[in-house]
Motif scaffolding. Structure first.
Motif, PDB file in Angstrom:
ATOM      1  N   LYS A  17     -31.153  40.945  35.876  1.00  0.00           N
ATOM      2  CA  LYS A  17     -31.571  40.378  37.161  1.00  0.00           C
ATOM      3  C   LYS A  17     -32.495  39.183  36.974  1.00  0.00           C
ATOM      4  O   LYS A  17     -32.473  38.229  37.764  1.00  0.00           O
ATOM      5  CB  LYS A  17     -32.274  41.459  37.987  1.00  0.00           C
ATOM      6  N   ASN A  63     -30.455  36.189  36.870  1.00  0.00           N
ATOM      7  CA  ASN A  63     -29.506  36.079  37.995  1.00  0.00           C
ATOM      8  C   ASN A  63     -28.094  36.481  37.589  1.00  0.00           C
ATOM      9  O   ASN A  63     -27.108  35.880  38.029  1.00  0.00           O
ATOM     10  CB  ASN A  63     -29.509  34.649  38.562  1.00  0.00           C
ATOM     11  N   VAL A  64     -28.013  37.518  36.757  1.00  0.00           N
ATOM     12  CA  VAL A  64     -26.722  38.028  36.295  1.00  0.00           C
ATOM     13  C   VAL A  64     -26.485  39.402  36.926  1.00  0.00           C
ATOM     14  O   VAL A  64     -27.297  40.308  36.736  1.00  0.00           O
ATOM     15  CB  VAL A  64     -26.696  38.144  34.759  1.00  0.00           C
ATOM     16  N   PRO A  65     -25.401  39.571  37.679  1.00  0.00           N
ATOM     17  CA  PRO A  65     -25.106  40.884  38.258  1.00  0.00           C
ATOM     18  C   PRO A  65     -24.846  41.915  37.157  1.00  0.00           C
ATOM     19  O   PRO A  65     -24.231  41.609  36.136  1.00  0.00           O
ATOM     20  CB  PRO A  65     -23.830  40.636  39.078  1.00  0.00           C
ATOM     21  N   TYR A  66     -25.324  43.138  37.373  1.00  0.00           N
ATOM     22  CA  TYR A  66     -25.130  44.176  36.364  1.00  0.00           C
ATOM     23  C   TYR A  66     -25.187  45.549  37.011  1.00  0.00           C
ATOM     24  O   TYR A  66     -25.622  45.704  38.153  1.00  0.00           O
ATOM     25  CB  TYR A  66     -26.185  44.068  35.274  1.00  0.00           C
ATOM     26  N   GLU A  67     -24.765  46.536  36.255  1.00  0.00           N
ATOM     27  CA  GLU A  67     -24.780  47.925  36.704  1.00  0.00           C
ATOM     28  C   GLU A  67     -25.594  48.754  35.709  1.00  0.00           C
ATOM     29  O   GLU A  67     -25.342  48.706  34.509  1.00  0.00           O
ATOM     30  CB  GLU A  67     -23.347  48.463  36.771  1.00  0.00           C
ATOM     31  N   TRP A  93     -26.690  48.994  30.351  1.00  0.00           N
ATOM     32  CA  TRP A  93     -26.331  48.017  31.378  1.00  0.00           C
ATOM     33  C   TRP A  93     -24.896  47.560  31.122  1.00  0.00           C
ATOM     34  O   TRP A  93     -24.532  47.203  29.996  1.00  0.00           O
ATOM     35  CB  TRP A  93     -27.202  46.766  31.307  1.00  0.00           C
ATOM     36  N   ILE A 132     -22.443  44.558  32.208  1.00  0.00           N
ATOM     37  CA  ILE A 132     -22.427  43.242  32.853  1.00  0.00           C
ATOM     38  C   ILE A 132     -20.980  42.778  32.944  1.00  0.00           C
ATOM     39  O   ILE A 132     -20.371  42.396  31.940  1.00  0.00           O
ATOM     40  CB  ILE A 132     -23.261  42.219  32.054  1.00  0.00           C
ATOM     41  N   LYS A 141     -16.602  37.472  35.459  1.00  0.00           N
ATOM     42  CA  LYS A 141     -15.855  37.069  36.648  1.00  0.00           C
ATOM     43  C   LYS A 141     -14.366  37.315  36.472  1.00  0.00           C
ATOM     44  O   LYS A 141     -13.628  37.497  37.443  1.00  0.00           O
ATOM     45  CB  LYS A 141     -16.118  35.595  36.957  1.00  0.00           C
TER      46      LYS A 141
END
Length: 285
Positions: free
Chosen positions: A42, A45-49, A64, A66, A69
């Motif tokens: 975060k 600014n990288v989306p992750y789970e 994590w 990541i 796209k």
């Protein structure tokens, strides 16, 4: 007190000091002071789970995922060093996200993962295998592995145990765990003795022989493209480790060991990102 009794007392005292020194070294080796990072994807600014998964010995590990796209992009598992965590290597490895999905996780005992102690490579193999199993549950059958220091060691030790790993980059891995134990002690005339005593403590409390944790020997049997990077100026993993990997490469064309002139332990050097990207693009896509 006779001279004999005095001599025996001195010998006993010295032996006791050596035993205590080696035990402290062993204890701090398996339970080091942790280096924890507060960074998460975060912050970039990288989306992750955030994910958790279990090892075969029922430890919950933290990770994590990541996504890229391109949902069909290959996945690289990124393995951190000792005694740090996944956030520690995040800034230096996010360049891989341009082409790949990334999976970071904390080894046992370290970071946010469970565990009472580290084995500095041996049982961490089960951690990487558990990460691969987790990714398989997501439909990801093949991965690359980028490992730094301890992470590189674990990647090398794990590769022969699973066909899922298709390419490896190992940066600054040790070649033999017993050498690491010896190098942990500074008096050169005592380090081998203290190393052997550390070996005894590991056998007594953990039930395994550190002399058999030998990534260089394992690397000689690796069947996937493997890039191993060391530096002449590494103050933690000396060139004798690189030499052993180079000897292994003489019997295994899959190994590509290289030694750079100037880089601290795990430090990137000029052209590093381009070289690593090209390696994975060649062997993982």
């Amino acid at each position: 007190m006779s001279k004999l009794k005095l001599s025996l007392s001195i010998i006993t005292l010295l032996f006791g000091i050596l035993m205590l020194d080696s035990f402290i070294g062993f204890y701090l080796g398996i339970r080091p002071f942790k280096v924890n990072s507060t960074l998460t994807p975060k912050d970039f600014n990288v989306p992750y789970e955030r994910v958790t998964f279990l090892t075969q010995d029922h430890l919950k590990l933290s990770g994590w995922f990541i996504p890229n796209k391109n949902p069909k992009a290959p996945t690289i598992i990124v393995c951190h060093g000792y005694p740090a965590d996944k956030g520690n290597i995040l800034p230096s490895t996010l360049f891989l996200h341009q082409d790949y999905q990334l999976f970071y996780f904390d080894f046992r005992y370290l970071g946010e993962s469970e565990g009472s102690y580290s084995t500095i490579g041996k049982n961490e193999v089960d951690d990487l295998l558990a990460a691969i199993t987790f990714l398989k549950s997501r439909g990801i059958q093949q991965v690359g592995v980028w490992g730094y220091s301890l992470g590189g060691v674990v990647a090398l030790l794990t590769a022969p145990k699973t066909p899922a790993i298709k390419a490896i980059v190992a940066q600054a891995p040790y070649a033999r765990l017993d050498w690491v134990a010896e190098d942990n002690y500074h008096p050169p005339y005592l380090n081998k003795v203290l190393g052997e005593l550390t070996r005894f403590w590991a056998w007594l409390f953990l039930g395994y022989d550190i002399n058999k944790v030998n990534p260089a020997l394992t690397a000689s049997h690796i069947a996937v493209p493997t890039l191993i990077i060391h530096s002449k100026t590494d103050h933690l993993i000396s060139l004798k480790h690189a030499t052993l990997f180079q000897a292994a490469a003489n019997h295994n064309p899959m190994l590509n060991p290289m030694v750079v002139d100037y880089a601290m332990h795990g430090e990137h050097f000029q052209g590093y990102e381009t070289m690593i990207t090209h390696f994975f693009n060649t062997y993982l896509k």
